[in-house]
Design a protein around this motif. Structure first.
Motif, PDB file in Angstrom:
ATOM      1  N   GLY A 250       0.790  -1.232   0.000  1.00  0.00           N
ATOM      2  CA  GLY A 250       0.000   0.000   0.000  1.00  0.00           C
ATOM      3  C   GLY A 250       0.816   1.273   0.000  1.00  0.00           C
ATOM      4  N   LEU A 251       2.146   1.180   0.067  1.00  0.00           N
ATOM      5  CA  LEU A 251       2.978   2.377   0.167  1.00  0.00           C
ATOM      6  C   LEU A 251       2.792   3.334  -1.009  1.00  0.00           C
ATOM      7  CD1 LEU A 251       5.060   3.933   1.798  1.00  0.00           C
ATOM      8  CD2 LEU A 251       6.863   2.654   0.609  1.00  0.00           C
ATOM      9  N   PRO A 252       2.749   2.847  -2.265  1.00  0.00           N
ATOM     10  CA  PRO A 252       2.519   3.800  -3.365  1.00  0.00           C
ATOM     11  C   PRO A 252       1.213   4.572  -3.201  1.00  0.00           C
ATOM     12  CG  PRO A 252       3.264   1.689  -4.228  1.00  0.00           C
ATOM     13  CD  PRO A 252       2.985   1.472  -2.776  1.00  0.00           C
ATOM     14  N   MET A 374     -10.350  10.441  -3.508  1.00  0.00           N
ATOM     15  CA  MET A 374      -9.303   9.566  -4.035  1.00  0.00           C
ATOM     16  C   MET A 374      -8.412   8.965  -2.961  1.00  0.00           C
ATOM     17  SD  MET A 374      -8.296  11.470  -7.608  1.00  0.00           S
ATOM     18  CE  MET A 374      -7.441  10.018  -8.241  1.00  0.00           C
ATOM     19  N   ILE A 375      -8.195   9.654  -1.847  1.00  0.00           N
ATOM     20  CA  ILE A 375      -7.343   9.054  -0.815  1.00  0.00           C
ATOM     21  C   ILE A 375      -7.960   7.783  -0.255  1.00  0.00           C
ATOM     22  CG2 ILE A 375      -6.300  11.261  -0.194  1.00  0.00           C
ATOM     23  CD1 ILE A 375      -7.969  11.144   2.416  1.00  0.00           C
ATOM     24  N   ASN A 376      -9.281   7.691  -0.311  1.00  0.00           N
ATOM     25  CA  ASN A 376      -9.955   6.489   0.166  1.00  0.00           C
ATOM     26  C   ASN A 376     -10.163   5.468  -0.941  1.00  0.00           C
ATOM     27  OD1 ASN A 376     -10.806   6.997   3.144  1.00  0.00           O
ATOM     28  ND2 ASN A 376     -11.279   8.909   2.104  1.00  0.00           N
ATOM     29  N   GLU A 377     -10.333   5.922  -2.179  1.00  0.00           N
ATOM     30  CA  GLU A 377     -10.476   4.994  -3.295  1.00  0.00           C
ATOM     31  C   GLU A 377      -9.213   4.172  -3.506  1.00  0.00           C
ATOM     32  OE1 GLU A 377     -13.617   6.841  -6.505  1.00  0.00           O
ATOM     33  OE2 GLU A 377     -11.560   7.595  -6.537  1.00  0.00           O
ATOM     34  N   ILE A 378      -8.053   4.808  -3.440  1.00  0.00           N
ATOM     35  CA  ILE A 378      -6.807   4.128  -3.788  1.00  0.00           C
ATOM     36  C   ILE A 378      -6.228   3.306  -2.645  1.00  0.00           C
ATOM     37  CG2 ILE A 378      -6.218   5.900  -5.487  1.00  0.00           C
ATOM     38  CD1 ILE A 378      -4.252   7.069  -3.505  1.00  0.00           C
ATOM     39  N   MET A 379      -6.813   3.411  -1.441  1.00  0.00           N
ATOM     40  CA  MET A 379      -6.252   2.731  -0.281  1.00  0.00           C
ATOM     41  C   MET A 379      -6.821   1.313  -0.147  1.00  0.00           C
ATOM     42  SD  MET A 379      -3.940   4.029   1.675  1.00  0.00           S
ATOM     43  CE  MET A 379      -4.304   5.775   1.554  1.00  0.00           C
ATOM     44  N   PHE A 434       2.575  16.755 -10.421  1.00  0.00           N
ATOM     45  CA  PHE A 434       2.301  15.652  -9.497  1.00  0.00           C
ATOM     46  C   PHE A 434       1.165  14.766  -9.993  1.00  0.00           C
ATOM     47  CE2 PHE A 434      -0.412  14.221  -5.937  1.00  0.00           C
ATOM     48  CZ  PHE A 434       0.440  13.283  -5.373  1.00  0.00           C
ATOM     49  N   VAL A 435       0.081  15.375 -10.451  1.00  0.00           N
ATOM     50  CA  VAL A 435      -1.078  14.609 -10.928  1.00  0.00           C
ATOM     51  C   VAL A 435      -0.713  13.807 -12.171  1.00  0.00           C
ATOM     52  CG1 VAL A 435      -3.408  14.769 -11.882  1.00  0.00           C
ATOM     53  CG2 VAL A 435      -2.767  16.192  -9.931  1.00  0.00           C
ATOM     54  N   ILE A 436      -0.060  14.445 -13.129  1.00  0.00           N
ATOM     55  CA  ILE A 436       0.297  13.769 -14.383  1.00  0.00           C
ATOM     56  C   ILE A 436       1.233  12.592 -14.114  1.00  0.00           C
ATOM     57  CG2 ILE A 436       1.520  14.030 -16.581  1.00  0.00           C
ATOM     58  CD1 ILE A 436       0.499  16.940 -16.631  1.00  0.00           C
ATOM     59  N   LYS A 437       2.173  12.770 -13.207  1.00  0.00           N
ATOM     60  CA  LYS A 437       3.222  11.778 -12.982  1.00  0.00           C
ATOM     61  C   LYS A 437       2.796  10.645 -12.054  1.00  0.00           C
ATOM     62  CE  LYS A 437       7.589  10.347 -13.124  1.00  0.00           C
ATOM     63  NZ  LYS A 437       8.221   9.840 -14.353  1.00  0.00           N
ATOM     64  N   TRP A 438       2.012  10.951 -11.025  1.00  0.00           N
ATOM     65  CA  TRP A 438       1.842   9.984  -9.942  1.00  0.00           C
ATOM     66  C   TRP A 438       0.415   9.529  -9.649  1.00  0.00           C
ATOM     67  CZ3 TRP A 438       6.253   7.889  -8.830  1.00  0.00           C
ATOM     68  CH2 TRP A 438       7.425   8.637  -8.930  1.00  0.00           C
ATOM     69  N   VAL A 439      -0.592  10.295  -9.978  1.00  0.00           N
ATOM     70  CA  VAL A 439      -1.949   9.990  -9.509  1.00  0.00           C
ATOM     71  C   VAL A 439      -2.656   9.044 -10.474  1.00  0.00           C
ATOM     72  CG1 VAL A 439      -4.192  10.944  -8.840  1.00  0.00           C
ATOM     73  CG2 VAL A 439      -2.085  12.211  -8.326  1.00  0.00           C
ATOM     74  N   SER A 446     -14.462  -0.501  -9.271  1.00  0.00           N
ATOM     75  CA  SER A 446     -14.863  -0.814  -7.897  1.00  0.00           C
ATOM     76  C   SER A 446     -13.642  -0.734  -6.996  1.00  0.00           C
ATOM     77  CB  SER A 446     -15.471  -2.225  -7.825  1.00  0.00           C
ATOM     78  OG  SER A 446     -14.455  -3.208  -7.985  1.00  0.00           O
ATOM     79  N   LEU A 447     -13.885  -0.636  -5.688  1.00  0.00           N
ATOM     80  CA  LEU A 447     -12.776  -0.567  -4.731  1.00  0.00           C
ATOM     81  C   LEU A 447     -11.919  -1.823  -4.802  1.00  0.00           C
ATOM     82  CD1 LEU A 447     -14.588   0.958  -1.604  1.00  0.00           C
ATOM     83  CD2 LEU A 447     -13.266   2.142  -3.373  1.00  0.00           C
ATOM     84  N   GLU A 448     -12.559  -2.969  -5.013  1.00  0.00           N
ATOM     85  CA  GLU A 448     -11.813  -4.222  -5.109  1.00  0.00           C
ATOM     86  C   GLU A 448     -10.974  -4.271  -6.390  1.00  0.00           C
ATOM     87  OE1 GLU A 448     -14.446  -4.504  -1.933  1.00  0.00           O
ATOM     88  OE2 GLU A 448     -14.988  -4.047  -4.009  1.00  0.00           O
ATOM     89  N   GLN A 449     -11.504  -3.720  -7.494  1.00  0.00           N
ATOM     90  CA  GLN A 449     -10.731  -3.656  -8.737  1.00  0.00           C
ATOM     91  C   GLN A 449      -9.511  -2.745  -8.573  1.00  0.00           C
ATOM     92  OE1 GLN A 449     -13.864  -2.344 -11.348  1.00  0.00           O
ATOM     93  NE2 GLN A 449     -14.174  -4.397 -12.224  1.00  0.00           N
ATOM     94  N   ILE A 450      -9.699  -1.632  -7.903  1.00  0.00           N
ATOM     95  CA  ILE A 450      -8.579  -0.712  -7.653  1.00  0.00           C
ATOM     96  C   ILE A 450      -7.522  -1.404  -6.803  1.00  0.00           C
ATOM     97  CG2 ILE A 450      -7.894   1.459  -6.547  1.00  0.00           C
ATOM     98  CD1 ILE A 450     -10.755   2.491  -7.228  1.00  0.00           C
ATOM     99  N   GLU A 451      -7.971  -2.116  -5.771  1.00  0.00           N
ATOM    100  CA  GLU A 451      -7.030  -2.810  -4.887  1.00  0.00           C
ATOM    101  C   GLU A 451      -6.311  -3.936  -5.638  1.00  0.00           C
ATOM    102  OE1 GLU A 451      -6.972  -5.156  -0.574  1.00  0.00           O
ATOM    103  OE2 GLU A 451      -8.619  -3.801  -1.074  1.00  0.00           O
ATOM    104  N   THR A 452      -7.040  -4.659  -6.477  1.00  0.00           N
ATOM    105  CA  THR A 452      -6.416  -5.728  -7.261  1.00  0.00           C
ATOM    106  C   THR A 452      -5.317  -5.162  -8.157  1.00  0.00           C
ATOM    107  OG1 THR A 452      -8.446  -7.041  -7.267  1.00  0.00           O
ATOM    108  CG2 THR A 452      -6.833  -7.531  -8.978  1.00  0.00           C
ATOM    109  N   GLY A 453      -5.595  -4.043  -8.810  1.00  0.00           N
ATOM    110  CA  GLY A 453      -4.593  -3.403  -9.660  1.00  0.00           C
ATOM    111  C   GLY A 453      -3.381  -2.963  -8.865  1.00  0.00           C
ATOM    112  N   LEU A 454      -3.608  -2.473  -7.654  1.00  0.00           N
ATOM    113  CA  LEU A 454      -2.507  -2.047  -6.797  1.00  0.00           C
ATOM    114  C   LEU A 454      -1.612  -3.225  -6.426  1.00  0.00           C
ATOM    115  CD1 LEU A 454      -1.440   0.435  -5.075  1.00  0.00           C
ATOM    116  CD2 LEU A 454      -2.764  -0.540  -3.196  1.00  0.00           C
ATOM    117  N   ILE A 455      -2.238  -4.335  -6.021  1.00  0.00           N
ATOM    118  CA  ILE A 455      -1.481  -5.526  -5.632  1.00  0.00           C
ATOM    119  C   ILE A 455      -0.744  -6.112  -6.841  1.00  0.00           C
ATOM    120  CG2 ILE A 455      -1.703  -7.899  -4.787  1.00  0.00           C
ATOM    121  CD1 ILE A 455      -4.099  -6.901  -3.095  1.00  0.00           C
TER     122      ILE A 455
END
Length: 470
Positions: A250-252, A374-379, A434-439, A446-455
């Motif tokens: 979850g660090l990124p 977004m801080i809650n969507e990406i977490m 910052f937005v273009i490079k990192w966000v 869905s939240l689970e799809q976002i989390e799956t992509g993160l993992i």
């Protein structure tokens, strides 16, 4: 417009979302009410500029502490119980602020109030993200920002209505601060009947209760609550790993969330909203009552533009809105700084007001609501409470730095706002990169799809590192 965007939702659903977002109203009210009260407190307690700034920003110090503390507690005890606890702290802090006997007791009361504000800022968006369906998640979480804007407007109206009120021998600023007792009580009563987050219920081993909540929330939305529940259960049964592994994955997301909160504050919006009367009193020599009326007008603009954001936020990519907002904010702040440096203050009062309005609209359509969404969507879920609390604490620490330094920067600039506005403009330009490079883009997932992509990205990078080392 609220009705237009929510006509598919039943009354019970709207009630849940509105009550759930009341923490945002108290956020806006308790931080906005001080704008009208601070000149009166400064006069009543004979405070220097530094102490007046501390009375205002003490809420922000408490908010940082509250945001940090609430994350792990919400994972352990649930979002609902902690919202109730926050409402009780709002009541105590508001009452103590109203009856403060001096500088120390007032700052102490506002520190306690700040703890409640910080807790609500971390809890409320996370709670709304977990309740909302995918299609309407952005707009429903934007209710939090809408309530903040409404809270600011209510605070400004309370400042006007109570400006010369001295009931029962209490000075008007005491009634201003005490008026926060009313929305605090509403949050406490409303939180008693709110449902718990279905994801938290699954984590605690209550899938049937989660199913019941989801069926209520997904009625007439076109989404399958049973399929969503199965996905939640699947994620809950995954090997959890230790805290170290979890934070590596979850660090990124955490770093992006912290960056979003940093830029949301350092483009200067809350410095303007908190100290707008002080700016027009000190820089433009307005009377106290005239400057507060200007605050009311700006509060109306803030509310209307946030309602527009609520209406459109799910129709456009998150990143596109953030970049658009950064451009508007950067350009208007640059013009404000340049005008106030080159021309006499008396000649640019009207253009300054117009540019401040454009600046606020640009912020409200982008960074205001989207950073909280977004801080809650990406977490990832298992670190959402802690991660959102760290990001929220970052928000409040940055808010404290910005607000605590504003009056000093104005003084150093010869009672001119060009100095602080130039700094905020530079930050707005940096936020575009910052937005273009990192966000990452999160709309429509869905939240689970976002989390799956993160993992997936984490393991992919880990495999790449191992292959390279071989």
């Amino acid at each position: 417009m609220l009705a237009q965007n929510a006509h598919h939702l039943k009354l019970s659903q709207l009630f849940i979302y509105l009550i759930g977002s009341l923490g945002g109203l108290l956020f806006g009210f308790d931080t906005g009410i001080i704008s009208g009260a601070s000149p009166l407190i400064e006069s009543d307690f004979h405070l220097p500029v530094g102490k007046t700034s501390l009375v205002t920003s003490s809420v922000l110090i408490g908010s940082a502490v509250g945001a940090v503390c609430i994350g792990s507690l919400s994972n352990r005890y649930g979002r609902k119980k902690l919202l109730q606890f926050s409402a009780i702290l709002f009541l105590i802090g508001s009452g103590c602020s109203m009856f403060a006997v001096g500088f120390v007791s007032l700052v102490s009361a506002r520190l306690l109030l700040g703890f409640a504000v910080g807790a609500a800022s971390a809890l409320t968006p996370a709670y709304l993200v977990e309740l909302a369906d995918t299609k309407h998640r952005g707009s429903l979480v934007t209710l939090f920002q809408l309530m903040i804007a409404f809270g600011f407007l209510l605070a400004y109206c309370a400042n006007i209505g109570l400006l010369n009120v001295d009931w029962l021998g209490l000075h008007s600023w005491r009634w201003m601060l005490g008026s926060a007792l009313i929305p605090s009580l509403l949050l406490l009563l409303g939180s008693l009947i709110l449902p718990e987050s279905p994801r938290y219920l699954v984590k605690e081993g209550h899938p049937e209760l989660a199913r019941h909540v989801l069926r209520t929330l997904r009625a007439n939305t076109g989404e399958d609550p049973d399929a969503e529940l199965r996905m939640m259960i699947k994620f809950n049964h995954r090997k959890k790993g230790n805290r170290r592994t979890l934070f590596k994955i979850g660090l990124p997301a955490l770093l992006v969330a912290v960056g979003l909160m940093f830029f949301q504050q350092f483009i200067g919006i809350n410095a303007v909203l908190y100290f707008l009367p002080q700016i027009f009193i000190k820089a433009f020599k307005f009377s106290t009552s005239s400057s507060i009326w200007i605050s009311v007008g700006v509060g109306v603009v803030n509310l209307i533009s946030t309602v527009i954001a609520y209406r459109i936020i799910d129709d456009y990519n998150r990143n596109s809105l953030l970049i658009m907002g950064s451009i508007v904010v950067a350009v208007t702040l640059t013009l404000l700084a340049g005008m106030n440096y080159l021309f006499s203050i008396s000649a640019i009062v009207v253009p300054t007001l117009i540019l401040i309005v454009i600046y606020i609209v640009g912020y409200d359509l982008s960074w205001g609501p989207l950073a909280w969404v977004m801080i809650n969507e990406i977490m990832p879920f298992r670190m959402r409470g802690v991660g959102a609390s760290i990001a929220s604490a970052t928000n409040w620490i940055c808010d404290f730095i910005v607000s605590q330094s504003l009056l000093t920067l104005i003084a150093l600039s010869g009672n001119n706002i060009c100095g602080p506005f130039a700094i905020y403009a530079i930050m707005a330009f940096l936020s575009i990169y910052f937005v273009i490079k990192w966000v990452p883009e999160t709309r429509g997932r869905s939240l689970e799809q976002i989390e799956t992509g993160l993992i997936h990205n984490f393991h992919q990078k880990k495999s790449t590192v191992k292959s390279t080392s071989k």
